[in-house]
Every structure is written in C-alpha cells, then in structure tokens.
Design an enzyme around this catalytic site. Structure first.
Site, PDB file in Angstrom:
ATOM      1  N   ALA A 130      10.489   3.518  -1.533  1.00 46.47           N
ATOM      2  CA  ALA A 130      11.847   2.977  -1.631  1.00 46.47           C
ATOM      3  C   ALA A 130      11.842   1.689  -2.434  1.00 46.47           C
ATOM      4  O   ALA A 130      12.712   1.457  -3.265  1.00 46.47           O
ATOM      5  CB  ALA A 130      12.411   2.728  -0.233  1.00 46.47           C
ATOM      6  N   ALA A 131      10.817   0.850  -2.216  1.00 46.81           N
ATOM      7  CA  ALA A 131      10.758  -0.428  -2.939  1.00 46.81           C
ATOM      8  C   ALA A 131      10.636  -0.183  -4.439  1.00 46.81           C
ATOM      9  O   ALA A 131      11.300  -0.849  -5.237  1.00 46.81           O
ATOM     10  CB  ALA A 131       9.587  -1.268  -2.428  1.00 46.81           C
ATOM     11  N   LEU A 168       5.252   1.606   4.839  1.00 50.00           N
ATOM     12  CA  LEU A 168       5.891   0.301   4.610  1.00 50.00           C
ATOM     13  C   LEU A 168       6.984   0.400   3.540  1.00 50.00           C
ATOM     14  O   LEU A 168       7.452  -0.603   3.029  1.00 50.00           O
ATOM     15  CB  LEU A 168       4.843  -0.748   4.204  1.00 50.00           C
ATOM     16  N   GLY A 169       7.373   1.631   3.225  1.00 51.78           N
ATOM     17  CA  GLY A 169       8.492   1.804   2.301  1.00 51.78           C
ATOM     18  C   GLY A 169       8.149   1.537   0.850  1.00 51.78           C
ATOM     19  O   GLY A 169       8.994   1.085   0.082  1.00 51.78           O
ATOM     20  N   SER A 170       6.910   1.851   0.443  1.00 47.80           N
ATOM     21  CA  SER A 170       6.526   1.589  -0.950  1.00 47.80           C
ATOM     22  C   SER A 170       7.372   2.417  -1.922  1.00 47.80           C
ATOM     23  O   SER A 170       7.737   1.927  -2.992  1.00 47.80           O
ATOM     24  CB  SER A 170       5.044   1.885  -1.161  1.00 47.80           C
ATOM     25  N   PRO A 202       0.832  -1.209   0.000  1.00 48.67           N
ATOM     26  CA  PRO A 202       0.000   0.000   0.000  1.00 48.67           C
ATOM     27  C   PRO A 202       0.868   1.260   0.000  1.00 48.67           C
ATOM     28  O   PRO A 202       1.883   1.326   0.679  1.00 48.67           O
ATOM     29  CB  PRO A 202      -0.816  -0.110   1.294  1.00 48.67           C
ATOM     30  N   VAL A 203       0.464   2.235  -0.813  1.00 50.10           N
ATOM     31  CA  VAL A 203       1.237   3.475  -0.944  1.00 50.10           C
ATOM     32  C   VAL A 203       1.009   4.377   0.272  1.00 50.10           C
ATOM     33  O   VAL A 203      -0.118   4.518   0.732  1.00 50.10           O
ATOM     34  CB  VAL A 203       0.811   4.228  -2.227  1.00 50.10           C
ATOM     35  N   GLY A 204       2.060   4.971   0.786  1.00 49.90           N
ATOM     36  CA  GLY A 204       1.938   5.935   1.876  1.00 49.90           C
ATOM     37  C   GLY A 204       1.531   5.307   3.191  1.00 49.90           C
ATOM     38  O   GLY A 204       1.003   5.964   4.078  1.00 49.90           O
ATOM     39  N   ASP A 233      15.089   3.021   4.310  1.00 49.91           N
ATOM     40  CA  ASP A 233      14.114   2.273   3.496  1.00 49.91           C
ATOM     41  C   ASP A 233      14.766   1.616   2.272  1.00 49.91           C
ATOM     42  O   ASP A 233      14.627   0.403   2.085  1.00 49.91           O
ATOM     43  CB  ASP A 233      12.964   3.185   3.040  1.00 49.91           C
TER      44      ASP A 233
HETATM   45  O1  PMV Z   1       7.021   6.068   6.343  1.00 51.95           O
HETATM   46  P1  PMV Z   1       8.242   5.613   5.674  1.00 51.95           P
HETATM   47  O2  PMV Z   1       8.241   4.201   5.273  1.00 51.95           O
HETATM   48  O3  PMV Z   1       8.627   6.501   4.558  1.00 51.95           O
HETATM   49  O4  PMV Z   1       9.426   5.685   6.763  1.00 51.95           O
HETATM   50  C1  PMV Z   1       9.975   6.909   7.125  1.00 51.95           C
HETATM   51  C2  PMV Z   1      11.033   6.756   8.165  1.00 51.95           C
HETATM   52  C3  PMV Z   1      11.550   8.079   8.703  1.00 51.95           C
HETATM   53  O5  PMV Z   1      12.500   7.753   9.716  1.00 51.95           O
HETATM   54  C4  PMV Z   1      10.444   8.893   9.315  1.00 51.95           C
HETATM   55  C5  PMV Z   1      12.216   8.909   7.609  1.00 51.95           C
HETATM   56  C6  PMV Z   1      13.564   8.373   7.146  1.00 51.95           C
HETATM   57  O6  PMV Z   1      14.024   8.846   6.091  1.00 51.95           O
HETATM   58  O7  PMV Z   1      14.176   7.538   7.825  1.00 51.95           O
END
Ligand code: PMV
Length: 335
Positions: free
Chosen positions: A120-121, A116-118, A111-113, A162
């Site tokens: 970066a993946a 869960l690092g969508s 799921p986006v946003g 991520d």
């Molecule tokens: O919500 P996500 O999966 O983008 O994780 C962000 C993690 C943070 O520590 C808030 C930002 C980062 O760049 O590490």
C-alpha cells in the site's frame, strides 16, 4: 509541469481488527515511522519504467511497455510489489487522460510481505508522485481510494485500510471505506518480524474458504473481533489515565491474537514471538497484518528494551518504531 517529483508514504500497523475488516467490521490502525520513497520523472520511450534498488529484496530493474514486462534482474518477492506500482501508474495516467512515458524509482525502508503495508505504501507513494508530476490535484482521500483500487486489482479482495492509513497517516478508526481520526496516543510498542512473509491474498482467501465452509463458527469470531475493536476505540477516546489505557488495550490485543489464531492465520513463529514478548513484560502482544509469517507487535511501556531482546532471542527481528502522524508526503518537486 514539474520534471521530477519525490514522494514518500509510511508503513502501517493494524492495531486491532485485521481480517474481520474485510467483512465490513471496523479496525484500528496507525502509520509508523518507516517509509517508501518513489521518484517519478518523464521519459522519452513512451513506456512505464520501474526501478527498485532497495526494497528489502535483491535490487532489480524492470521496464515494460503496454503488453510486455521485462525483468532485468532477479526479483523474487519484489515482483509482487511491481504489480502494485504498475497499476498505480496506469490508474493515474487514466485519471489524467494522458499516455506518456513515466519512470519511477523506488527505495524503501519497509520489509516486503511483513504485514506492515509495504504494498500500500508503494502504491500510495507512486500515485502521489506521478499525479503531482502530471499536475493532477488529488486530495489524500482520493489518493487513498485509488490505492484501494490498486489493491483490488492486484489482490482481488482488500478492505482498503492499508492505503488509507498510508495516505492519511496518524491513528485511524476504519470501517467500510470511511475513516475517523482517533486522538493520537504515543504507544510504546515493539514490532517483531518473523523473517518470513505471508501472502495477504492467499491468507484472505483462506479465511474466506473457512468462512464459507463453517459460517456458524467463523461468523461469531469475526463478530467478536468487530466488538473488540469498538471496545478498543472506547478505551482510546476515554478519559482513563495512560496506564489504565495501556492495561485495557493490552488485554484486548491478547484476545485479538487468540481470535486470529482461531481463524488460522497465526504461525508457530508468530505465536512464539508473541509469548516471548509477554513473558518479557509486554502488557499485550498480537500478530499484525495478514499473518502467515510477517510481524507481531507488543505493547511494552517501560519494557521496550527487554521485549526487543526477548523477540531477538526467540529468533525474530525486533524494530522499535514510533507511531507516525504523517501520511503521504511530497518531499521534492523539481521544475
Ligand atoms: O498484511 P497486510 O499489511 O497486507 O494487511 C492485511 C490486512 C487484512 O485485513 C488481512 C486484509 C485487508 O485488506 O484488510
């Protein structure tokens, strides 16, 4: 040179240390069993073309040449994903010193946003697929670093955790761009999605503002988070038996959630899911990722079903997922 490459990269959860990791403190994260797939091939138009048919938002098709972006369908939240893809392709073309038409097509289970690092993946899978297409030999570490660059270009600030977890996979202790593999622990977790999403960029900026306004309050919270991560690492590598490890990690998760709440990144819904999970028998529960919506996770040995039900009753979407050992994977190469 191959004519088509299919690559995939996993989602991640940050077990401990989100936000403080942006300030140079350590964090512990792990890849999980949800993947984004990117198929890359050459095209004759000379442009970069991106198709995203299922990124958990309405399907969309987008193409752009150097200075124009054409959205061919409604895109909503997915537009954000596209800027990661575009920068990822451009970085690889630059690295390969080539100007050629490349089409990528994306499907994703993440799921986006949702924290869960969508993003970066999708960046890592794109770099993996396009670099292979161009016969560029990149190590997973190099791909992780390029993924971090993409995040910096799109978000402004990012710790790089991520893309590192997504490229390398497994269980990682991460600090200032360097990572260390931790022994693999099969954690019985349940992820709960609030159904809404927070913007990592905005949340990171909000914490930065608070830090600048009240450094004497925020600095000790970030310090505490850093120390907590080191304690969690000690527990993970210790000789304690599994049950004792879970108990200690659960306690640290609860403290970490409290500290994140103090930073202002939790929401009513996230905390409701956290408390519902604890009431249903989870040893520990905390938000994961940037917050502001997105996901929480619970450590629930022997209680995963009960905790999943409690999360559902509290209005969240539970996902019983597994920690994944594998990062970036080349799925198919067609010559
Ligand atoms: O919500 P996500 O999966 O983008 O994780 C962000 C993690 C943070 O520590 C808030 C930002 C980062 O760049 O590490």
């Amino acid at each position: 040179m191959p004519r088509l490459v299919l690559a995939s990269a996993p989602a991640k959860i940050i077990l401990f240390g989100e936000h403080s990791v942006v300030y140079g403190k350590p964090a512990i994260a792990s890849a999980i069993d949800l993947r984004t797939y990117v198929r890359a091939e050459f095209n004759d138009s000379g442009n970069i073309k991106i198709e995203a048919h299922d990124i958990k938002t309405p399907g969309l098709i987008v193409s752009f040449s150097e200075d124009k972006i054409y959205f061919e369908t409604d895109y909503g939240k997915a537009a954000e994903v596209l800027s990661y893809v575009r920068h990822a392709i451009e970085l690889v073309l630059e690295e390969a010193d080539k100007r050629t038409g490349v089409s990528v097509s994306i499907t994703s289970q993440i799921p986006v946003g949702a924290g869960l690092g969508s993003s970066a993946a999708v960046a890592v899978a794109t770099i993996g697929a396009v670099s292979k297409l161009l016969d560029l030999e990149l190590s997973k570490e190099e791909i992780a670093k390029m993924g971090h660059k993409v995040e910096l270009l799109v978000q402004g600030a990012s710790s790089g955790i991520d893309p590192t977890v997504s490229a390398i996979g497994g269980f990682l202790y991460y600090k200032q761009g360097e990572f260390e593999h931790l022994p693999f622990v099969e954690l019985p977790i349940v992820v709960g999605y609030t159904g809404s999403s927070g913007s990592t960029k905005e949340l990171v900026a909000m914490v930065r503002r608070r830090y600048e306004e009240m450094p004497e309050l925020i600095e000790p919270i970030l310090e505490s988070m850093g120390k907590l991560v080191d304690k969690a690492k000690e527990v993970i590598i210790s000789k304690l038996d599994e049950e004792e490890k879970f108990l200690k990690l659960g306690e640290l998760m609860n403290i970490n959630h409290g500290l994140l709440d103090a930073l202002g990144v939790s929401t009513k819904k996230l905390s409701e899911l956290v408390y519902a999970a604890r009431t249903a028998g989870a040893i520990g529960a905390k938000l994961t990722g940037a917050g502001g919506g997105g996901c929480m996770y619970a450590l629930a040995p022997g209680k995963q079903r009960e905790v999943a039900t409690a999360i559902k009753i509290a209005g969240g979407t539970p996902m019983i997922t597994r920690i994944s050992k594998e990062g970036l994977r080349i799925e198919e190469v067609r010559e």
